[in-house]
Design a protein around this motif. Sequence first.
Motif, PDB file in Angstrom:
ATOM      1  N   GLY A  15      -3.202   1.118   1.297  1.00 45.50           N
ATOM      2  CA  GLY A  15      -2.416   1.507   2.384  1.00 45.50           C
ATOM      3  C   GLY A  15      -2.286   0.884   3.562  1.00 45.50           C
ATOM      4  N   SER A  16      -3.565   0.319   3.827  1.00 48.06           N
ATOM      5  CA  SER A  16      -3.687  -0.467   5.263  1.00 48.06           C
ATOM      6  C   SER A  16      -2.989  -1.745   5.072  1.00 48.06           C
ATOM      7  N   LEU A  17      -2.603  -2.102   3.771  1.00 45.16           N
ATOM      8  CA  LEU A  17      -2.157  -3.430   3.635  1.00 45.16           C
ATOM      9  C   LEU A  17      -0.506  -3.250   3.671  1.00 45.16           C
ATOM     10  N   ILE A  18       0.170  -2.287   3.192  1.00 46.48           N
ATOM     11  CA  ILE A  18       1.352  -1.945   2.976  1.00 46.48           C
ATOM     12  C   ILE A  18       2.229  -1.096   3.996  1.00 46.48           C
ATOM     13  N   THR A  19       1.410  -0.563   4.950  1.00 41.48           N
ATOM     14  CA  THR A  19       1.876   0.403   5.997  1.00 41.48           C
ATOM     15  C   THR A  19       1.220  -0.048   7.262  1.00 41.48           C
ATOM     16  N   GLU A  20       1.643   0.371   8.366  1.00 40.90           N
ATOM     17  CA  GLU A  20       0.993   0.328   9.758  1.00 40.90           C
ATOM     18  C   GLU A  20       0.269   1.410   9.765  1.00 40.90           C
ATOM     19  N   LYS A  21      -0.967   1.196   9.511  1.00 36.84           N
ATOM     20  CA  LYS A  21      -1.745   2.416   9.440  1.00 36.84           C
ATOM     21  C   LYS A  21      -1.695   3.540  10.677  1.00 36.84           C
ATOM     22  N   ASP A  22      -1.691   2.920  11.835  1.00 39.53           N
ATOM     23  CA  ASP A  22      -1.698   3.701  12.914  1.00 39.53           C
ATOM     24  C   ASP A  22      -0.100   4.297  13.376  1.00 39.53           C
ATOM     25  N   ALA A  34       6.917  -9.699  -0.010  1.00 38.98           N
ATOM     26  CA  ALA A  34       6.176 -10.803  -0.373  1.00 38.98           C
ATOM     27  C   ALA A  34       5.345 -10.445  -1.396  1.00 38.98           C
ATOM     28  N   LEU A  35       4.387  -9.253  -1.587  1.00 40.80           N
ATOM     29  CA  LEU A  35       3.328  -9.049  -2.341  1.00 40.80           C
ATOM     30  C   LEU A  35       4.143  -8.860  -3.813  1.00 40.80           C
ATOM     31  N   ALA A  36       5.279  -8.139  -3.850  1.00 34.01           N
ATOM     32  CA  ALA A  36       5.942  -8.006  -5.044  1.00 34.01           C
ATOM     33  C   ALA A  36       6.448  -9.265  -5.636  1.00 34.01           C
ATOM     34  N   GLN A  37       6.723 -10.437  -4.721  1.00 36.29           N
ATOM     35  CA  GLN A  37       7.029 -11.562  -5.508  1.00 36.29           C
ATOM     36  C   GLN A  37       5.837 -12.363  -5.872  1.00 36.29           C
ATOM     37  N   ALA A  38       4.876 -11.822  -5.222  1.00 36.25           N
ATOM     38  CA  ALA A  38       3.667 -12.614  -5.743  1.00 36.25           C
ATOM     39  C   ALA A  38       3.108 -12.000  -7.070  1.00 36.25           C
ATOM     40  N   VAL A  39       3.217 -10.677  -7.354  1.00 36.62           N
ATOM     41  CA  VAL A  39       3.218 -10.188  -8.508  1.00 36.62           C
ATOM     42  C   VAL A  39       4.038 -10.685  -9.592  1.00 36.62           C
ATOM     43  N   ALA A  40       5.186 -10.768  -9.234  1.00 39.71           N
ATOM     44  CA  ALA A  40       6.259 -11.444 -10.152  1.00 39.71           C
ATOM     45  C   ALA A  40       5.793 -12.748 -10.762  1.00 39.71           C
ATOM     46  N   ALA A  90       4.180  10.540   0.264  1.00 35.58           N
ATOM     47  CA  ALA A  90       3.877   9.302  -0.779  1.00 35.58           C
ATOM     48  C   ALA A  90       4.785   8.937  -1.552  1.00 35.58           C
ATOM     49  N   GLN A  91       5.821   9.751  -2.085  1.00 32.49           N
ATOM     50  CA  GLN A  91       6.688   9.468  -2.914  1.00 32.49           C
ATOM     51  C   GLN A  91       7.806   8.495  -2.369  1.00 32.49           C
ATOM     52  N   SER A  92       8.045   8.540  -0.888  1.00 29.12           N
ATOM     53  CA  SER A  92       8.804   7.751  -0.308  1.00 29.12           C
ATOM     54  C   SER A  92       8.359   6.246   0.014  1.00 29.12           C
ATOM     55  N   LEU A  93       7.029   6.065   0.223  1.00 30.49           N
ATOM     56  CA  LEU A  93       6.574   4.861   0.121  1.00 30.49           C
ATOM     57  C   LEU A  93       6.448   4.119  -1.280  1.00 30.49           C
ATOM     58  N   ASN A  94       6.350   5.172  -2.257  1.00 32.10           N
ATOM     59  CA  ASN A  94       6.538   4.615  -3.684  1.00 32.10           C
ATOM     60  C   ASN A  94       7.797   3.820  -3.965  1.00 32.10           C
ATOM     61  N   ARG A  95       8.814   4.647  -3.343  1.00 33.31           N
ATOM     62  CA  ARG A  95      10.333   4.293  -3.610  1.00 33.31           C
ATOM     63  C   ARG A  95      10.386   2.749  -3.224  1.00 33.31           C
ATOM     64  N   LEU A  96       9.779   2.452  -2.091  1.00 30.42           N
ATOM     65  CA  LEU A  96       9.798   1.234  -1.223  1.00 30.42           C
ATOM     66  C   LEU A  96       9.212   0.246  -2.287  1.00 30.42           C
ATOM     67  N   VAL A  97       8.041   0.612  -2.641  1.00 27.56           N
ATOM     68  CA  VAL A  97       7.286  -0.516  -3.704  1.00 27.56           C
ATOM     69  C   VAL A  97       8.083  -0.616  -4.758  1.00 27.56           C
ATOM     70  N   MET A  98       8.446   0.464  -5.501  1.00 29.17           N
ATOM     71  CA  MET A  98       9.314   0.364  -6.880  1.00 29.17           C
ATOM     72  C   MET A  98      10.661  -0.755  -6.473  1.00 29.17           C
ATOM     73  N   ASP A  99      11.170  -0.405  -5.564  1.00 24.64           N
ATOM     74  CA  ASP A  99      12.592  -1.165  -5.153  1.00 24.64           C
ATOM     75  C   ASP A  99      11.985  -2.716  -4.931  1.00 24.64           C
ATOM     76  N   ALA A 100      11.024  -2.876  -4.192  1.00 22.91           N
ATOM     77  CA  ALA A 100      10.481  -4.205  -3.909  1.00 22.91           C
ATOM     78  C   ALA A 100      10.051  -4.969  -5.099  1.00 22.91           C
ATOM     79  N   LEU A 101       9.491  -4.346  -6.133  1.00 22.97           N
ATOM     80  CA  LEU A 101       9.184  -4.908  -7.424  1.00 22.97           C
ATOM     81  C   LEU A 101      10.253  -4.975  -8.281  1.00 22.97           C
TER      82      LEU A 101
END
Length: 274
Positions: A15-22, A34-40, A90-101
Amino acid sequence: MTNFPHELIFLKLGGSLITEKDKPHTARCERIRALAQAVARALSECPHIRLLLGHGSGSFGHVEAAKYGTRRGVHTAEEWRGFAEVWRAAQSLNRLVMDALHDAGVPAVAFPPSAGVLASDGKIAHWDEKPLAAALNAGLVAVTYGDVAFDTSRGGTIVSTEEVFAYLAPVLKPRRILIAGEEPGVWADYPKRTRVIPLITPKDAPELNSVLGGSAATDVTGGMFSKVQAMLALVKMLPSTEVLIFGGTPAENIHAAICGASLGTKILNAMPTA
Ligand code: IPE
Protein backbone atom coordinates in the motif's frame (compact mmCIF):
# COMPACT_ATOMS: atom_id res chain seq x y z
CA MET A 1 -6.24 -28.14 -10.70
CA THR A 2 -3.68 -26.76 -8.23
CA ASN A 3 -0.65 -28.44 -9.77
CA PHE A 4 1.56 -25.94 -11.62
CA PRO A 5 4.02 -27.11 -14.25
CA HIS A 6 4.98 -23.44 -14.45
CA GLU A 7 6.79 -21.42 -11.81
CA LEU A 8 4.19 -19.84 -9.55
CA ILE A 9 4.98 -16.48 -7.95
CA PHE A 10 3.00 -14.43 -5.46
CA LEU A 11 3.81 -10.71 -5.77
CA LYS A 12 2.55 -8.04 -3.40
CA LEU A 13 2.60 -4.36 -4.27
CA GLY A 14 2.48 -2.71 -0.83
CA GLY A 15 0.00 0.00 0.00
CA SER A 16 2.89 2.37 0.74
CA LEU A 17 4.18 1.82 -2.77
CA ILE A 18 0.98 2.47 -4.69
CA THR A 19 -0.64 5.17 -2.53
CA GLU A 20 0.43 8.31 -0.69
CA LYS A 21 0.19 6.68 2.72
CA ASP A 22 -0.32 10.00 4.56
CA LYS A 23 -2.89 11.49 2.16
CA PRO A 24 -6.29 9.78 2.38
CA HIS A 25 -7.48 8.16 -0.85
CA THR A 26 -4.55 9.32 -2.95
CA ALA A 27 -3.17 6.80 -5.42
CA ARG A 28 0.23 7.09 -7.08
CA CYS A 29 -1.25 6.68 -10.53
CA GLU A 30 1.96 7.19 -12.50
CA ARG A 31 3.72 4.65 -10.38
CA ILE A 32 0.87 2.13 -10.65
CA ARG A 33 1.11 2.50 -14.41
CA ALA A 34 4.88 1.93 -14.38
CA LEU A 35 4.53 -1.11 -12.10
CA ALA A 36 1.83 -2.60 -14.34
CA GLN A 37 4.09 -2.12 -17.36
CA ALA A 38 6.97 -3.80 -15.51
CA VAL A 39 4.70 -6.78 -14.73
CA ALA A 40 3.66 -6.96 -18.40
CA ARG A 41 7.26 -6.89 -19.58
CA ALA A 42 8.36 -9.56 -17.10
CA LEU A 43 5.55 -11.90 -18.08
CA SER A 44 6.27 -11.55 -21.77
CA GLU A 45 10.00 -12.21 -21.21
CA CYS A 46 9.43 -15.03 -18.71
CA PRO A 47 6.34 -16.81 -20.05
CA HIS A 48 6.84 -19.84 -17.78
CA ILE A 49 5.79 -17.73 -14.82
CA ARG A 50 2.30 -17.78 -13.36
CA LEU A 51 1.46 -14.80 -11.18
CA LEU A 52 -0.84 -14.13 -8.26
CA LEU A 53 -0.58 -10.39 -7.74
CA GLY A 54 -1.79 -8.92 -4.45
CA HIS A 55 -1.85 -5.30 -3.44
CA GLY A 56 -2.20 -3.42 -0.21
CA SER A 57 -4.68 -0.69 0.61
CA GLY A 58 -2.42 2.12 1.86
CA SER A 59 -4.28 5.38 2.32
CA PHE A 60 -7.46 3.86 0.86
CA GLY A 61 -8.62 1.11 3.25
CA HIS A 62 -6.45 1.82 6.30
CA VAL A 63 -8.00 5.21 7.03
CA GLU A 64 -11.61 3.99 7.31
CA ALA A 65 -10.48 0.73 8.90
CA ALA A 66 -8.75 2.67 11.70
CA LYS A 67 -11.72 5.04 12.11
CA TYR A 68 -14.21 2.19 12.65
CA GLY A 69 -11.85 -0.33 14.29
CA THR A 70 -12.94 -2.83 11.63
CA ARG A 71 -10.11 -5.33 12.17
CA ARG A 72 -11.11 -5.84 15.83
CA GLY A 73 -14.68 -6.74 14.89
CA VAL A 74 -17.93 -5.42 13.45
CA HIS A 75 -21.18 -5.53 15.45
CA THR A 76 -23.16 -2.28 15.50
CA ALA A 77 -24.95 -0.73 12.53
CA GLU A 78 -22.36 2.05 12.57
CA GLU A 79 -19.52 -0.49 12.43
CA TRP A 80 -21.20 -2.32 9.54
CA ARG A 81 -21.46 0.98 7.69
CA GLY A 82 -17.72 1.36 8.33
CA PHE A 83 -17.14 -2.17 7.02
CA ALA A 84 -18.90 -1.21 3.77
CA GLU A 85 -16.86 2.01 3.55
CA VAL A 86 -13.59 0.08 3.96
CA TRP A 87 -14.81 -2.35 1.26
CA ARG A 88 -15.48 0.55 -1.07
CA ALA A 89 -12.11 2.19 -0.44
CA ALA A 90 -10.20 -1.07 -0.97
CA GLN A 91 -12.21 -1.86 -4.07
CA SER A 92 -11.68 1.58 -5.62
CA LEU A 93 -7.91 1.19 -5.36
CA ASN A 94 -8.23 -2.29 -6.88
CA ARG A 95 -10.11 -0.75 -9.81
CA LEU A 96 -7.13 1.53 -10.50
CA VAL A 97 -4.69 -1.39 -10.34
CA MET A 98 -6.87 -3.55 -12.61
CA ASP A 99 -7.21 -0.76 -15.17
CA ALA A 100 -3.45 -0.17 -15.18
CA LEU A 101 -2.77 -3.89 -15.66
CA HIS A 102 -5.23 -4.13 -18.53
CA ASP A 103 -3.89 -0.94 -20.11
CA ALA A 104 -0.43 -2.55 -20.00
CA GLY A 105 -1.81 -5.63 -21.76
CA VAL A 106 -1.92 -7.96 -18.73
CA PRO A 107 -4.92 -10.34 -18.73
CA ALA A 108 -5.84 -9.88 -15.07
CA VAL A 109 -8.91 -11.01 -13.12
CA ALA A 110 -9.64 -9.87 -9.54
CA PHE A 111 -10.45 -12.20 -6.63
CA PRO A 112 -11.55 -9.95 -3.73
CA PRO A 113 -11.34 -11.64 -0.31
CA SER A 114 -14.57 -9.89 0.78
CA ALA A 115 -16.47 -12.05 -1.71
CA GLY A 116 -15.01 -15.42 -0.72
CA VAL A 117 -13.08 -15.44 2.54
CA LEU A 118 -14.64 -16.59 5.79
CA ALA A 119 -12.48 -15.68 8.76
CA SER A 120 -12.65 -16.95 12.33
CA ASP A 121 -11.42 -14.59 15.06
CA GLY A 122 -9.38 -12.59 12.56
CA LYS A 123 -7.80 -15.58 10.86
CA ILE A 124 -8.77 -16.80 7.38
CA ALA A 125 -10.59 -20.10 7.93
CA HIS A 126 -12.00 -20.79 4.50
CA TRP A 127 -11.57 -19.62 0.93
CA ASP A 128 -12.38 -21.77 -2.07
CA GLU A 129 -9.20 -21.30 -4.07
CA LYS A 130 -10.35 -23.34 -7.08
CA PRO A 131 -11.58 -20.47 -9.28
CA LEU A 132 -8.35 -18.56 -8.57
CA ALA A 133 -6.26 -21.66 -9.35
CA ALA A 134 -8.23 -22.13 -12.57
CA ALA A 135 -7.40 -18.55 -13.57
CA LEU A 136 -3.69 -19.19 -12.93
CA ASN A 137 -3.79 -22.46 -14.86
CA ALA A 138 -5.38 -20.61 -17.77
CA GLY A 139 -2.41 -18.21 -17.85
CA LEU A 140 -4.36 -15.29 -16.41
CA VAL A 141 -2.90 -13.03 -13.72
CA ALA A 142 -5.03 -13.50 -10.60
CA VAL A 143 -5.25 -10.34 -8.49
CA THR A 144 -6.21 -10.12 -4.84
CA TYR A 145 -5.83 -7.45 -2.15
CA GLY A 146 -6.12 -6.50 1.50
CA ASP A 147 -9.86 -6.30 2.09
CA VAL A 148 -12.70 -6.65 4.57
CA ALA A 149 -13.86 -10.18 5.30
CA PHE A 150 -16.79 -11.77 7.11
CA ASP A 151 -15.78 -13.44 10.36
CA THR A 152 -17.70 -16.11 12.28
CA SER A 153 -16.77 -14.71 15.70
CA ARG A 154 -15.97 -11.04 15.08
CA GLY A 155 -18.76 -10.39 12.59
CA GLY A 156 -16.33 -8.75 10.22
CA THR A 157 -12.61 -8.07 10.12
CA ILE A 158 -9.79 -7.04 7.77
CA VAL A 159 -7.42 -9.45 6.06
CA SER A 160 -4.08 -8.25 4.77
CA THR A 161 -2.52 -9.35 1.49
CA GLU A 162 0.15 -11.26 3.45
CA GLU A 163 -2.56 -13.16 5.33
CA VAL A 164 -4.23 -14.04 2.04
CA PHE A 165 -0.86 -15.20 0.69
CA ALA A 166 -0.18 -17.23 3.83
CA TYR A 167 -3.55 -18.96 3.48
CA LEU A 168 -3.10 -19.72 -0.23
CA ALA A 169 0.58 -20.70 -0.14
CA PRO A 170 0.18 -24.22 1.32
CA VAL A 171 -2.48 -24.95 -1.29
CA LEU A 172 -0.88 -23.39 -4.37
CA LYS A 173 2.79 -23.84 -3.31
CA PRO A 174 4.43 -20.79 -4.89
CA ARG A 175 8.17 -21.06 -5.56
CA ARG A 176 8.69 -17.43 -4.59
CA ILE A 177 6.78 -14.74 -2.71
CA LEU A 178 7.83 -11.20 -3.59
CA ILE A 179 6.79 -8.39 -1.26
CA ALA A 180 7.48 -4.98 -2.80
CA GLY A 181 7.21 -1.84 -0.71
CA GLU A 182 8.58 1.66 -0.32
CA GLU A 183 11.64 0.49 1.60
CA PRO A 184 14.51 -1.35 -0.12
CA GLY A 185 14.23 -4.25 2.33
CA VAL A 186 14.03 -4.93 6.07
CA TRP A 187 16.15 -2.36 7.90
CA ALA A 188 18.71 -3.61 10.40
CA ASP A 189 18.66 -0.20 12.09
CA TYR A 190 15.15 1.29 11.84
CA PRO A 191 14.53 4.27 12.09
CA LYS A 192 18.12 5.25 11.09
CA ARG A 193 17.73 3.25 7.88
CA THR A 194 21.28 2.77 6.75
CA ARG A 195 21.53 -1.02 6.49
CA VAL A 196 19.22 -3.62 4.96
CA ILE A 197 19.29 -7.15 6.42
CA PRO A 198 20.21 -9.43 3.47
CA LEU A 199 18.89 -12.70 4.91
CA ILE A 200 16.47 -13.68 7.67
CA THR A 201 15.79 -17.27 8.77
CA PRO A 202 13.55 -18.55 11.59
CA LYS A 203 16.51 -18.72 13.96
CA ASP A 204 16.75 -14.90 13.80
CA ALA A 205 13.17 -14.53 15.08
CA PRO A 206 13.99 -13.81 18.76
CA GLU A 207 16.17 -10.78 17.88
CA LEU A 208 13.80 -9.28 15.36
CA ASN A 209 11.45 -7.76 17.90
CA SER A 210 13.96 -5.17 19.02
CA VAL A 211 15.28 -4.48 15.52
CA LEU A 212 12.11 -3.98 13.50
CA GLY A 213 10.05 -0.86 13.85
CA GLY A 214 6.36 -0.62 13.10
CA SER A 215 5.13 1.33 10.13
CA ALA A 216 5.06 5.12 10.44
CA ALA A 217 1.63 5.78 8.86
CA THR A 218 -1.75 4.30 9.88
CA ASP A 219 -1.47 0.55 9.38
CA VAL A 220 -4.18 -1.56 10.95
CA THR A 221 -2.56 -4.78 9.80
CA GLY A 222 0.65 -4.37 11.77
CA GLY A 223 3.57 -2.89 9.83
CA MET A 224 6.91 -4.51 8.98
CA PHE A 225 7.33 -6.60 12.15
CA SER A 226 4.15 -8.57 11.66
CA LYS A 227 4.82 -8.97 7.93
CA VAL A 228 8.24 -10.53 8.62
CA GLN A 229 6.79 -12.78 11.34
CA ALA A 230 4.07 -13.98 8.97
CA MET A 231 6.60 -14.74 6.23
CA LEU A 232 8.89 -16.60 8.66
CA ALA A 233 5.97 -18.81 9.70
CA LEU A 234 5.30 -19.43 6.04
CA VAL A 235 8.82 -20.52 5.05
CA LYS A 236 8.92 -22.81 8.08
CA MET A 237 5.80 -24.52 6.78
CA LEU A 238 6.95 -24.50 3.13
CA PRO A 239 10.75 -24.89 3.16
CA SER A 240 11.09 -24.76 -0.62
CA THR A 241 9.41 -21.36 -0.87
CA GLU A 242 11.57 -18.25 -0.68
CA VAL A 243 10.38 -14.77 0.18
CA LEU A 244 11.86 -11.44 -0.86
CA ILE A 245 11.02 -8.13 0.80
CA PHE A 246 12.35 -5.37 -1.44
CA GLY A 247 11.81 -1.89 -2.84
CA GLY A 248 9.29 -1.58 -5.66
CA THR A 249 10.97 1.53 -7.05
CA PRO A 250 12.25 1.90 -9.65
CA ALA A 251 9.55 -0.22 -11.29
CA GLU A 252 12.37 -2.08 -13.05
CA ASN A 253 12.87 -3.87 -9.69
CA ILE A 254 9.51 -5.56 -10.17
CA HIS A 255 10.51 -6.78 -13.60
CA ALA A 256 13.87 -8.02 -12.28
CA ALA A 257 12.38 -9.74 -9.22
CA ILE A 258 9.68 -11.56 -11.22
CA CYS A 259 12.36 -12.80 -13.62
CA GLY A 260 14.50 -14.16 -10.76
CA ALA A 261 16.77 -11.39 -9.41
CA SER A 262 17.56 -11.37 -5.68
CA LEU A 263 16.83 -7.96 -4.21
CA GLY A 264 16.40 -6.55 -0.69
CA THR A 265 15.90 -9.00 2.16
CA LYS A 266 15.51 -12.71 1.54
CA ILE A 267 13.54 -14.85 4.00
CA LEU A 268 14.41 -18.54 3.88
CA ASN A 269 13.73 -21.55 6.05
CA ALA A 270 17.47 -22.15 6.50
CA MET A 271 20.82 -20.64 5.52
CA PRO A 272 21.73 -21.79 2.00
CA THR A 273 24.54 -24.35 2.05
CA ALA A 274 27.67 -23.01 0.35
C1 IPE B 1 -4.90 -3.80 4.33
O1 IPE B 1 -4.21 -4.70 3.53
C2 IPE B 1 -6.36 -3.91 4.00
C3 IPE B 1 -7.23 -2.80 4.48
C4 IPE B 1 -6.92 -1.94 5.38
C5 IPE B 1 -8.56 -2.75 3.87
P1 IPE B 1 -2.61 -4.79 3.52
O2 IPE B 1 -2.11 -4.96 4.93
O3 IPE B 1 -2.27 -5.85 2.55
O4 IPE B 1 -2.22 -3.37 2.96
P2 IPE B 1 -0.93 -2.42 3.14
O5 IPE B 1 0.13 -2.92 2.24
O6 IPE B 1 -0.53 -2.47 4.60
O7 IPE B 1 -1.45 -1.09 2.72
